[in-house]
Design a protein around this motif. Structure first.
Motif, PDB file in Angstrom:
ATOM      1  N   ASP A  38      -4.842  -4.619   0.783  1.00 47.95           N
ATOM      2  CA  ASP A  38      -3.545  -5.233   0.503  1.00 47.95           C
ATOM      3  C   ASP A  38      -2.760  -4.391  -0.502  1.00 47.95           C
ATOM      4  O   ASP A  38      -1.570  -4.143  -0.316  1.00 47.95           O
ATOM      5  N   SER A  41      -1.525  -1.247   1.184  1.00 50.11           N
ATOM      6  CA  SER A  41      -0.409  -1.518   2.099  1.00 50.11           C
ATOM      7  C   SER A  41       0.898  -1.753   1.351  1.00 50.11           C
ATOM      8  O   SER A  41       1.972  -1.606   1.923  1.00 50.11           O
ATOM      9  N   LYS A  42       0.796  -2.099   0.075  1.00 44.12           N
ATOM     10  CA  LYS A  42       1.997  -2.320  -0.746  1.00 44.12           C
ATOM     11  C   LYS A  42       2.419  -1.056  -1.491  1.00 44.12           C
ATOM     12  O   LYS A  42       3.286  -1.102  -2.346  1.00 44.12           O
TER      13      LYS A  42
END
Length: 102
Positions: A38, A41-42
């Motif tokens: 996560d 992906s950011k």
């Protein structure tokens, strides 16, 4: 390896090592791996994402590298493969990558 290899001969090695790293991290902590992905992906840097997902397990990239190298050594993978092949009654052979010295 930080970037995708330019040398075609190294592409297989890149994917093999990537697959081993994913297995290693998911075995270490599945939830931590989700947090790590996560963060990546950011747009977080690898070190930052690693800290978010695995801070309690790997205090630095060096710590991760040491444990991963132990996990991913070809001898260990060969022995695991040999064990599975014995159970399936198939001959154990080293992967072509190891035999070719790539």
């Amino acid at each position: 390896m930080v970037t995708y290899p330019q040398d075609v001969a190294q592409v297989g090695v890149f994917y093999n090592e990537s697959e081993r790293l994913v297995r290693f991290l998911t075995r270490a902590d599945k939830h931590g791996f989700s947090v790590f992905l996560d963060a990546m992906s950011k747009g977080n840097r690898f070190e930052t994402a690693l800290n978010k997902g695995f801070a309690a397990k790997y205090i630095s990239l060096d710590a991760l590298d040491r444990e991963f190298k132990t996990y991913a050594t070809p001898a260990k993978w060969f022995l695991q493969r040999r064990f599975l092949q014995r159970r399936l009654n198939r001959p154990a052979t080293l992967p072509r990558v190891i035999l070719s010295g790539v």
